[in-house]
Design an enzyme around this catalytic site. Structure first.
Site, PDB file in Angstrom:
ATOM      1  CE  LYS A 150     -15.130  -6.770  -5.280  1.00  0.00           C
ATOM      2  NZ  LYS A 150     -15.751  -6.155  -6.475  1.00  0.00           N
TER       3      LYS A 150
HETATM    4  N1  GLU Z   1     -13.936  -5.501  -9.718  1.00  0.00           N
HETATM    5  C1  GLU Z   1     -14.797  -5.228 -10.823  1.00  0.00           C
HETATM    6  C2  GLU Z   1     -16.245  -5.219 -10.379  1.00  0.00           C
HETATM    7  O1  GLU Z   1     -16.537  -4.977  -9.243  1.00  0.00           O
HETATM    8  C3  GLU Z   1     -14.536  -6.146 -12.008  1.00  0.00           C
HETATM    9  C4  GLU Z   1     -14.710  -7.610 -11.773  1.00  0.00           C
HETATM   10  C5  GLU Z   1     -14.228  -8.495 -12.915  1.00  0.00           C
HETATM   11  O2  GLU Z   1     -13.828  -7.966 -13.950  1.00  0.00           O
HETATM   12  O3  GLU Z   1     -14.242  -9.710 -12.726  1.00  0.00           O
HETATM   13  O4  GLU Z   1     -17.130  -5.354 -11.177  1.00  0.00           O
END
Ligand code: GLU
Length: 420
Positions: free
Chosen positions: A105
Site C-alpha cells: 500500500k
Molecule cells: N485500493 C484497493 C484496495 O484497497 C485496490 C487495490 C488494487 O487494485 O491493487 O483493495
C-alpha cells in the site's frame, strides 16, 4: 479508551486468527511484519511558485504468492502505521480472493481537494520516480485508493514508461483509463464485488427474514467510487437506498434516494448535501440507522466500541478498508450482526486489477460481460469458502477470512522454503 492505531488493529486481528492455525511462531512473526517500509520526503513546486515538501510511503508487506499489489491514497490522515496496516490487509485480501499477488500500500500526506491537477500530477510523478526500482510490472503494482483515480494511474504509467523504454509497461499499474490499458469493470469492481457478497449473504440466510435484496433498506457511508457504485448496484438489485453520506455530510430519504440523480447532483455540487427530496441528518447518526444492510465505504475506524452497540443494521458489508475496530467486531458478533470483512467484501477491486494486469501482459481487452462473470465467480467462491470456515470452526467471519489467508500464505512460504 480503545486503541485506534490501524497497524495495532491489524495485528490484533492477525493474532486472533493465529490461535486457530497450525503455523510455527517464527513463520507467524514473518507474516506479521511488512517486508519493506519506504518513506520519502520530496519537494513539489506549487502553482504559485512556492516549494512544499510532501511525505509519501510505500509499504510492501508480503510477496510470497506473487508481486506486491495495492493502492495509493492521497489523504491528510495518511500515516506510516495506517499504510502498514493496509499493506497487510492487501496480503490477506489477495490470498482470500486467491489471486497471485502479495500485499502493499502507498500513500501521500496531502489534502487533494486543495490541490490543482498540475500539483497532483507533480506529486504523483515525483513520488513514483523516487520509489524507483521498488516498483515494476513484476515487482510492485499500484492501483487507485482513496482520492486517487484512473487519471492518477495514467500519470503513474506515463512516469514509469518514460524511464523504462522498449518494453510493455502497461502492467506496472492497474485502474488505468480504459483507453490506456484499463479494464472494463475496474472502476466499479469494488462495489460490484461487495454487492455480490451481500447477495450471497442474503441467499445464505444470514439476514433474518430477508430472501432477496428486493425491498431491502440499504445505508451507505461514503459516496466515492466504492460507495456511490455500491448504492447504485443495490438500487439496481431492487433495494431502497435510504441514506448516504460523504465527507461533507449525510442525507436520508425513507422512501429511497434516486442514486443516479444523486451522482449527478454530487458531480455538480461536490457534495451529497442539498439533494432535492432528502433530509440532512448528522453524519454520526447514519451508522446507527435502522436498516437491513449497512455498507461502510469511507475510511477506517467508523464502527467502534463507542457506537457498535447502537448499530441497528442486520448485515454489514465493508467496502472500505478497516471500518470496524476489534472491539466493535466483538460487540457485533455477540449481537449476531454478521460482518462481511473488508478483505473479502472489497476484494473485487484488486481482483479486477488482476484481470487488468493479465490483459496487459497478454495484450488483450476483454469485454465487460467477461470481466463481470469472472468477478462474480471469484467473489461467490471466496465468500462461501470464508463463511464455510466460519461455520465449521465457529469463528466470526473476519477471523475465518484471516485463517484462510494465513493458511494460504504460510503454505506457499513453506513450499518455497526460506531463502537462502
Ligand atoms: N485500493 C484497493 C484496495 O484497497 C485496490 C487495490 C488494487 O487494485 O491493487 O483493495
Amino acid at each position: 479508551m480503545e486503541d485506534l492505531n490501524p497497524f495495532r488493529i491489524a495485528h490484533a486481528q492477525f493474532a486472533r486468527a493465529a490461535r486457530h492455525v497450525l503455523i510455527s511462531d517464527g513463520l507467524l512473526d514473518t507474516l506479521a511484519r511488512p517486508e519493506r517500509t519506504t518513506r520519502i520526503d520530496f519537494p513539489v513546486q506549487m502553482d504559485d511558485g512556492t516549494i512544499r515538501v510532501f511525505t509519501g510511503y510505500r509499504v510492501q508487506h508480503n510477496n510470497a504468492r506473487g508481486p506486491f499489489k495495492g493502492g495509493i491514497r492521497y489523504h491528510p490522515d495518511v500515516t506510516e502505521d495506517a499504510i502498514k496496516a493496509m499493506a497487510a490487509w492487501m496480503t490477506w485480501k489477495t490470498a482470500v480472493m486467491d489471486i497471485p499477488f502479495g500485499g502493499a500500500k502507498g500513500g501521500v500526506v496531502c489534502a487533494p481537494k486543495q490541490l490543482s491537477m498540475d500539483e497532483k500530477r507533480a506529486i504523483t510523478r515525483r513520488y513514483v520516480t523516487q520509489l524507483g526500482p521498488t516498483l515494476g510490472p513484476m515487482i510492485d503494482i499500484p492501483a487507485p485508493d482513496v482520492y486517487t483515480d484512473a487519471t492518477t494511474m495514467a500519470w503513474i504509467f506515463d512516469t514509469y514508461d518514460m524511464t523504462h523504454k522498449g518494453q510493455n509497461n502497461l502492467p506496472v499499474v492497474t485502474g488505468k483509463p480504459l483507453e490506456l490499458g484499463g479494464s472494463h469493470g475496474r472502476a466499479t469492481a469494488t462495489a460490484r464485488g461487495c454487492l455480490f457478497c451481500v447477495e450471497e449473504a442474503v441467499g445464505r440466510g444470514l439476514v433474518d427474514g430477508l430472501q432477496t435484496l428486493a425491498g431491502a433498506r440499504v445505508v451507505v457511508q461514503g459516496f466515492g467510487s466504492a460507495g456511490a457504485h455500491a448504492a447504485l448496484f443495490a438500487q439496481q438489485a431492487g433495494a431502497t437506498v435510504v441514506a448516504v453520506s460523504d465527507s461533507t455530510g449525510a442525507i436520508a430519504a425513507p422512501a429511497g434516494l434516486d442514486v443516479a440523480r444523486l451522482q449527478e447532483h454530487k458531480r455538480q455540487a461536490g457534495s451529497v448535501c442539498g439533494f432535492a427530496g432528502a433530509t440532512a441528518i448528522p453524519s454520526a447518526d447514519l451508522l446507527e440507522m435502522e436498516c437491513d444492510v449497512l455498507i461502510p465505504a469511507a475510511l477506517e475506524n467508523q464502527i467502534t466500541a463507542v457506537n457498535a452497540e447502537r448499530v441497528r443494521a442486520r448485515l454489514i458489508a465493508e467496502a472500505a478498508n478497516g471500518p470496524t475496530t476489534p472491539a466493535a467486531d466483538e460487540i457485533l458478533h455477540r449481537r449476531g450482526v454478521p460482518v462481511i470483512p473488508d478483505i473479502l467484501a472489497n476484494g473485487g477491486g484488486v481482483t479486477v486489477s488482476y484481470y487488468e494486469w493479465v490483459q496487459n501482459i497478454q495484450d488483450e481487452q476483454w469485454d465487460a460481460e467477461t470481466v463481470d462473470a469472472k468477478l462474480r465467480r471469484k467473489m461467490v467462491s471466496a465468500f462461501h469458502t470464508v463463511f464455510d470456515i466460519a461455520t465449521e470452526k465457529r469463528l466470526d467471519p473476519r477471523t475465518a477470512a484471516y485463517v484462510l489467508a494465513l493458511d494460504r500464505v504460510a503454505h506457499v512460504t513453506e513450499l518455497r522454503g526460506i531463502w537462502p
